[in-house]
Scaffold this motif. Structure first.
Motif, PDB file in Angstrom:
ATOM      1  N   TYR A  19       3.843  -5.946  18.870  1.00 25.62           N
ATOM      2  CA  TYR A  19       2.467  -6.231  18.477  1.00 25.62           C
ATOM      3  C   TYR A  19       2.550  -7.276  17.368  1.00 25.62           C
ATOM      4  CZ  TYR A  19       2.090  -1.672  20.702  1.00 25.62           C
ATOM      5  OH  TYR A  19       2.197  -0.618  21.571  1.00 25.62           O
ATOM      6  N   PHE A  42       0.656 -10.103  14.623  1.00 26.82           N
ATOM      7  CA  PHE A  42      -0.532 -10.329  13.812  1.00 26.82           C
ATOM      8  C   PHE A  42      -0.337 -11.575  12.944  1.00 26.82           C
ATOM      9  CE2 PHE A  42      -2.051  -5.935  14.433  1.00 26.82           C
ATOM     10  CZ  PHE A  42      -0.863  -5.264  14.696  1.00 26.82           C
ATOM     11  N   TYR A  73      -2.239 -12.734   9.307  1.00 25.34           N
ATOM     12  CA  TYR A  73      -3.177 -12.429   8.248  1.00 25.34           C
ATOM     13  C   TYR A  73      -3.244 -13.616   7.290  1.00 25.34           C
ATOM     14  CZ  TYR A  73      -3.273  -7.380   9.329  1.00 25.34           C
ATOM     15  OH  TYR A  73      -3.450  -6.143   9.924  1.00 25.34           O
ATOM     16  N   LEU A 106      -5.592  -8.994   2.156  1.00 22.70           N
ATOM     17  CA  LEU A 106      -5.315  -9.732   3.378  1.00 22.70           C
ATOM     18  C   LEU A 106      -6.447  -9.543   4.381  1.00 22.70           C
ATOM     19  CD1 LEU A 106      -2.434  -9.389   2.060  1.00 22.70           C
ATOM     20  CD2 LEU A 106      -1.545  -9.454   4.401  1.00 22.70           C
ATOM     21  N   PHE A 151      -1.513  -8.049  21.473  1.00 20.67           N
ATOM     22  CA  PHE A 151      -0.921  -6.795  21.933  1.00 20.67           C
ATOM     23  C   PHE A 151      -0.372  -6.953  23.353  1.00 20.67           C
ATOM     24  CE2 PHE A 151      -2.037  -5.295  18.102  1.00 20.67           C
ATOM     25  CZ  PHE A 151      -3.100  -4.429  17.936  1.00 20.67           C
ATOM     26  N   GLY A 168       6.121  -0.097  18.989  1.00 22.36           N
ATOM     27  CA  GLY A 168       6.265   1.279  19.421  1.00 22.36           C
ATOM     28  C   GLY A 168       5.313   2.252  18.772  1.00 22.36           C
ATOM     29  N   ASP A 200       5.615   3.709  15.952  1.00 21.40           N
ATOM     30  CA  ASP A 200       5.757   3.738  14.507  1.00 21.40           C
ATOM     31  C   ASP A 200       4.583   3.008  13.879  1.00 21.40           C
ATOM     32  OD1 ASP A 200       8.678   3.628  12.527  1.00 21.40           O
ATOM     33  OD2 ASP A 200       6.664   3.171  11.825  1.00 21.40           O
ATOM     34  N   ASP A 201       4.084   3.571  12.772  1.00 24.09           N
ATOM     35  CA  ASP A 201       2.985   2.903  12.073  1.00 24.09           C
ATOM     36  C   ASP A 201       3.402   1.590  11.439  1.00 24.09           C
ATOM     37  OD1 ASP A 201       0.353   4.761  11.098  1.00 24.09           O
ATOM     38  OD2 ASP A 201       2.009   5.765  12.092  1.00 24.09           O
ATOM     39  N   ILE A 210       4.299  -1.860  10.113  1.00 22.58           N
ATOM     40  CA  ILE A 210       4.163  -3.268  10.441  1.00 22.58           C
ATOM     41  C   ILE A 210       5.017  -4.026   9.440  1.00 22.58           C
ATOM     42  CG2 ILE A 210       2.595  -5.228  10.498  1.00 22.58           C
ATOM     43  CD1 ILE A 210       0.438  -3.361  11.471  1.00 22.58           C
ATOM     44  N   TYR A 268      -2.233   3.190   3.849  1.00 22.72           N
ATOM     45  CA  TYR A 268      -0.944   2.606   3.505  1.00 22.72           C
ATOM     46  C   TYR A 268      -0.988   2.041   2.086  1.00 22.72           C
ATOM     47  CZ  TYR A 268      -1.127   2.322   8.625  1.00 22.72           C
ATOM     48  OH  TYR A 268      -1.299   2.615   9.948  1.00 22.72           O
ATOM     49  N   ALA A 296       1.604   1.089  15.780  1.00 21.22           N
ATOM     50  CA  ALA A 296       1.412  -0.196  15.108  1.00 21.22           C
ATOM     51  C   ALA A 296       0.402  -1.057  15.853  1.00 21.22           C
ATOM     52  CB  ALA A 296       2.748  -0.937  15.017  1.00 21.22           C
ATOM     53  N   ALA A 297      -0.115  -0.557  16.982  1.00 18.33           N
ATOM     54  CA  ALA A 297      -1.055  -1.333  17.797  1.00 18.33           C
ATOM     55  C   ALA A 297      -2.476  -1.173  17.296  1.00 18.33           C
ATOM     56  CB  ALA A 297      -0.965  -0.887  19.257  1.00 18.33           C
ATOM     57  N   THR A 298      -2.626  -1.382  16.000  1.00 16.08           N
ATOM     58  CA  THR A 298      -3.955  -1.243  15.418  1.00 16.08           C
ATOM     59  C   THR A 298      -4.037  -2.104  14.175  1.00 16.08           C
ATOM     60  OG1 THR A 298      -5.556   0.313  14.492  1.00 16.08           O
ATOM     61  CG2 THR A 298      -3.251   0.819  14.150  1.00 16.08           C
ATOM     62  N   GLU A 299      -5.176  -2.711  13.983  1.00 15.95           N
ATOM     63  CA  GLU A 299      -5.365  -3.593  12.841  1.00 15.95           C
ATOM     64  C   GLU A 299      -5.403  -2.799  11.546  1.00 15.95           C
ATOM     65  OE1 GLU A 299      -8.983  -5.710  13.164  1.00 15.95           O
ATOM     66  OE2 GLU A 299      -8.983  -6.388  11.079  1.00 15.95           O
ATOM     67  N   GLN A 300      -4.763  -3.348  10.533  1.00 13.47           N
ATOM     68  CA  GLN A 300      -4.872  -2.771   9.199  1.00 13.47           C
ATOM     69  C   GLN A 300      -5.894  -3.565   8.389  1.00 13.47           C
ATOM     70  OE1 GLN A 300      -1.161  -2.060   7.186  1.00 13.47           O
ATOM     71  NE2 GLN A 300      -0.262  -0.986   8.941  1.00 13.47           N
ATOM     72  N   PHE A 305      -7.386  -4.319   4.598  1.00 14.18           N
ATOM     73  CA  PHE A 305      -6.820  -4.307   3.255  1.00 14.18           C
ATOM     74  C   PHE A 305      -7.897  -4.275   2.178  1.00 14.18           C
ATOM     75  CE2 PHE A 305      -2.255  -4.952   3.602  1.00 14.18           C
ATOM     76  CZ  PHE A 305      -2.124  -5.231   4.947  1.00 14.18           C
TER      77      PHE A 305
END
Lengths: 113, 115
Positions: free
Chosen positions: A32, A34, A36, A44, A51, A96, A98-99, A101, B33, B100-104, B106
Protein backbone atom coordinates in the motif's frame (compact mmCIF):
# COMPACT_ATOMS: atom_id res chain seq x y z
CA UNK A 1 10.24 -5.95 6.19
CA UNK A 2 9.20 -3.12 3.97
CA UNK A 3 11.27 0.01 3.47
CA UNK A 4 11.01 3.20 1.47
CA UNK A 5 13.65 5.49 0.00
CA UNK A 6 13.32 9.05 -1.17
CA UNK A 7 16.62 9.73 -2.95
CA UNK A 8 16.30 13.51 -3.05
CA UNK A 9 16.52 15.46 0.21
CA UNK A 10 15.91 18.83 -1.46
CA UNK A 11 14.50 19.74 -4.86
CA UNK A 12 14.18 23.24 -6.30
CA UNK A 13 11.94 24.05 -9.25
CA UNK A 14 10.68 27.24 -10.80
CA UNK A 15 7.05 28.20 -10.43
CA UNK A 16 5.12 26.84 -13.39
CA UNK A 17 7.62 24.08 -14.08
CA UNK A 18 6.81 20.40 -13.87
CA UNK A 19 7.73 18.32 -10.84
CA UNK A 20 8.64 14.73 -10.17
CA UNK A 21 9.54 13.45 -6.71
CA UNK A 22 11.03 10.00 -6.54
CA UNK A 23 10.08 7.17 -4.21
CA UNK A 24 11.38 3.61 -4.21
CA UNK A 25 10.10 0.89 -1.94
CA UNK A 26 11.15 -2.57 -0.90
CA UNK A 27 8.51 -5.22 -0.29
CA UNK A 28 7.91 -8.72 -1.62
CA UNK A 29 4.28 -8.30 -2.59
CA UNK A 30 2.14 -5.37 -3.72
CA UNK A 31 2.36 -2.76 -1.00
CA UNK A 32 0.00 0.00 0.00
CA UNK A 33 1.58 3.28 -1.07
CA UNK A 34 0.96 6.83 0.07
CA UNK A 35 2.18 10.35 -0.53
CA UNK A 36 1.74 12.92 2.22
CA UNK A 37 2.58 16.63 2.31
CA UNK A 38 3.66 18.66 5.35
CA UNK A 39 3.83 22.43 5.60
CA UNK A 40 6.34 23.80 8.14
CA UNK A 41 5.28 23.17 11.73
CA UNK A 42 2.12 21.37 10.67
CA UNK A 43 0.79 17.84 10.52
CA UNK A 44 0.72 15.66 7.42
CA UNK A 45 -2.00 15.69 4.79
CA UNK A 46 -2.66 12.80 2.44
CA UNK A 47 -2.16 13.67 -1.23
CA UNK A 48 -2.98 10.27 -2.71
CA UNK A 49 -2.80 6.54 -2.12
CA UNK A 50 -2.47 3.33 -4.10
CA UNK A 51 -3.90 0.04 -2.92
CA UNK A 52 -4.70 -1.79 -6.16
CA UNK A 53 -6.12 -1.30 -9.66
CA UNK A 54 -5.14 1.49 -12.00
CA UNK A 55 -1.46 2.21 -11.54
CA UNK A 56 -1.88 5.94 -12.24
CA UNK A 57 -3.45 7.56 -9.21
CA UNK A 58 -4.92 11.04 -9.08
CA UNK A 59 -4.76 13.02 -5.87
CA UNK A 60 -5.60 16.39 -4.45
CA UNK A 61 -4.02 19.72 -5.44
CA UNK A 62 -3.34 18.49 -8.99
CA UNK A 63 -0.87 15.76 -7.99
CA UNK A 64 -0.66 12.29 -9.47
CA UNK A 65 1.57 9.27 -8.91
CA UNK A 66 2.33 6.16 -10.89
CA UNK A 67 2.98 2.74 -9.40
CA UNK A 68 5.61 0.85 -11.37
CA UNK A 69 6.03 -2.66 -10.03
CA UNK A 70 9.02 -3.45 -12.26
CA UNK A 71 10.93 -0.49 -10.84
CA UNK A 72 9.55 -0.67 -7.28
CA UNK A 73 8.69 2.98 -7.61
CA UNK A 74 5.82 5.32 -6.82
CA UNK A 75 6.90 8.72 -8.11
CA UNK A 76 4.83 11.83 -7.48
CA UNK A 77 4.24 14.28 -10.32
CA UNK A 78 2.63 17.62 -10.97
CA UNK A 79 2.58 19.30 -14.40
CA UNK A 80 2.90 22.87 -13.11
CA UNK A 81 3.90 23.81 -9.58
CA UNK A 82 2.62 26.80 -7.63
CA UNK A 83 4.46 28.71 -4.92
CA UNK A 84 2.04 27.20 -2.39
CA UNK A 85 3.42 23.73 -3.19
CA UNK A 86 6.60 24.51 -1.27
CA UNK A 87 6.56 21.96 1.55
CA UNK A 88 8.03 18.63 2.57
CA UNK A 89 6.73 15.52 0.86
CA UNK A 90 6.75 12.05 2.36
CA UNK A 91 6.32 8.75 0.60
CA UNK A 92 5.07 5.91 2.78
CA UNK A 93 4.55 2.18 2.40
CA UNK A 94 2.40 -0.25 4.31
CA UNK A 95 1.89 -3.95 3.95
CA UNK A 96 -0.27 -6.83 5.00
CA UNK A 97 -2.17 -7.08 8.24
CA UNK A 98 0.18 -4.84 10.12
CA UNK A 99 -0.85 -1.33 11.06
CA UNK A 100 2.62 -0.03 10.48
CA UNK A 101 3.26 2.43 7.73
CA UNK A 102 6.93 3.14 7.04
CA UNK A 103 7.71 6.70 6.03
CA UNK A 104 10.55 7.88 3.86
CA UNK A 105 12.80 10.63 5.15
CA UNK A 106 11.10 13.23 3.03
CA UNK A 107 11.90 15.54 0.14
CA UNK A 108 11.76 19.27 0.76
CA UNK A 109 10.45 21.16 -2.25
CA UNK A 110 11.56 24.74 -2.86
CA UNK A 111 9.86 26.94 -5.46
CA UNK A 112 11.68 29.72 -7.30
CA UNK A 113 9.50 32.71 -8.30
CA UNK B 1 -15.55 19.78 12.08
CA UNK B 2 -14.04 16.36 12.65
CA UNK B 3 -10.36 16.05 13.22
CA UNK B 4 -7.46 15.48 15.56
CA UNK B 5 -6.33 17.98 18.15
CA UNK B 6 -3.00 18.01 19.89
CA UNK B 7 -2.18 20.26 22.76
CA UNK B 8 -0.20 22.22 23.49
CA UNK B 9 1.48 23.26 20.24
CA UNK B 10 4.73 24.11 22.06
CA UNK B 11 5.90 22.52 25.28
CA UNK B 12 8.99 23.25 27.33
CA UNK B 13 10.28 21.08 30.15
CA UNK B 14 13.35 20.68 32.29
CA UNK B 15 15.42 17.56 31.97
CA UNK B 16 14.33 14.83 34.38
CA UNK B 17 10.64 15.74 34.29
CA UNK B 18 7.94 13.57 32.79
CA UNK B 19 5.59 15.31 30.37
CA UNK B 20 2.30 14.22 28.83
CA UNK B 21 1.21 15.17 25.32
CA UNK B 22 -2.49 15.22 24.57
CA UNK B 23 -4.17 13.75 21.48
CA UNK B 24 -7.92 13.76 20.94
CA UNK B 25 -9.92 12.72 17.86
CA UNK B 26 -13.62 13.08 17.05
CA UNK B 27 -13.51 11.00 13.87
CA UNK B 28 -14.76 7.86 15.62
CA UNK B 29 -11.60 6.10 14.50
CA UNK B 30 -10.57 2.83 16.08
CA UNK B 31 -6.81 3.12 15.63
CA UNK B 32 -4.45 5.82 16.89
CA UNK B 33 -0.73 6.36 16.52
CA UNK B 34 2.14 8.41 17.91
CA UNK B 35 5.11 9.39 15.76
CA UNK B 36 8.27 11.26 16.46
CA UNK B 37 9.76 13.50 13.78
CA UNK B 38 13.34 14.73 13.77
CA UNK B 39 14.92 16.80 10.99
CA UNK B 40 15.95 14.59 8.09
CA UNK B 41 14.65 11.44 9.79
CA UNK B 42 11.10 11.21 8.55
CA UNK B 43 8.49 9.85 10.95
CA UNK B 44 9.21 7.06 13.39
CA UNK B 45 6.47 5.11 15.13
CA UNK B 46 6.46 5.25 18.92
CA UNK B 47 3.25 3.45 19.91
CA UNK B 48 -0.03 2.54 18.29
CA UNK B 49 -3.41 1.34 19.47
CA UNK B 50 -5.90 -0.63 17.40
CA UNK B 51 -8.72 -0.58 19.96
CA UNK B 52 -9.52 0.81 23.38
CA UNK B 53 -7.51 -0.63 26.27
CA UNK B 54 -4.92 -2.11 23.91
CA UNK B 55 -1.69 -0.71 22.48
CA UNK B 56 1.57 -1.97 20.96
CA UNK B 57 5.11 -0.70 20.90
CA UNK B 58 6.38 0.81 17.72
CA UNK B 59 9.98 1.09 16.59
CA UNK B 60 11.19 3.57 19.22
CA UNK B 61 9.03 2.96 22.33
CA UNK B 62 11.82 3.15 24.92
CA UNK B 63 11.33 6.06 27.29
CA UNK B 64 7.69 6.58 26.31
CA UNK B 65 4.36 5.34 27.66
CA UNK B 66 0.75 5.58 26.48
CA UNK B 67 -2.77 4.74 27.57
CA UNK B 68 -6.01 4.20 25.65
CA UNK B 69 -8.85 4.38 28.14
CA UNK B 70 -11.23 6.10 25.74
CA UNK B 71 -11.67 5.68 22.00
CA UNK B 72 -11.14 9.37 21.32
CA UNK B 73 -8.03 9.89 23.46
CA UNK B 74 -4.46 8.57 23.24
CA UNK B 75 -2.08 10.54 25.49
CA UNK B 76 1.68 10.07 25.25
CA UNK B 77 3.97 10.45 28.25
CA UNK B 78 7.60 11.25 27.61
CA UNK B 79 9.45 9.98 30.64
CA UNK B 80 12.77 11.04 32.08
CA UNK B 81 14.19 7.78 30.71
CA UNK B 82 13.94 9.10 27.15
CA UNK B 83 17.49 10.21 26.44
CA UNK B 84 16.78 12.70 23.68
CA UNK B 85 13.17 13.88 24.01
CA UNK B 86 13.38 17.16 22.12
CA UNK B 87 11.43 16.58 18.90
CA UNK B 88 8.20 17.22 17.02
CA UNK B 89 5.50 14.73 18.02
CA UNK B 90 2.64 13.82 15.72
CA UNK B 91 -0.53 11.95 16.59
CA UNK B 92 -2.58 10.19 13.92
CA UNK B 93 -5.69 8.06 13.65
CA UNK B 94 -7.24 5.70 11.12
CA UNK B 95 -10.70 4.24 10.77
CA UNK B 96 -9.63 0.69 11.47
CA UNK B 97 -6.67 -1.03 13.00
CA UNK B 98 -5.00 -4.23 11.96
CA UNK B 99 -4.25 -3.13 8.44
CA UNK B 100 -2.05 -0.64 6.65
CA UNK B 101 -4.66 -0.31 3.88
CA UNK B 102 -6.20 2.73 5.44
CA UNK B 103 -5.43 6.41 5.43
CA UNK B 104 -3.96 7.96 8.54
CA UNK B 105 -5.18 11.41 9.56
CA UNK B 106 -2.69 13.59 11.39
CA UNK B 107 -2.96 16.20 14.08
CA UNK B 108 -1.02 19.50 13.94
CA UNK B 109 1.76 18.24 16.19
CA UNK B 110 3.41 19.25 19.46
CA UNK B 111 6.94 20.57 19.53
CA UNK B 112 8.62 19.47 22.75
CA UNK B 113 11.80 21.14 23.94
CA UNK B 114 13.65 19.73 26.94
CA UNK B 115 16.53 21.68 28.44
Amino acid sequence: AQSVTQPDIHITVSEGASLELRCNYSYGATPYLFWYVQSPGQGLQLLLKYFSGDTLVQGIKGFEAEFKRSQSSFNLRKPSVHWSDAAEYFCAVGAGRDDKIIFGKGTRLHILP
Amino acid sequence: DGGITQSPKYLFRKEGQNVTLSCEQNLNHDAMYWYRQDPGQGLRLIYYSQIVNDFQKGDIAEGYSVSREKKESFPLTVTSAQKNPTAFYLCASSSMGGTAATEQYFGPGTRLTVT
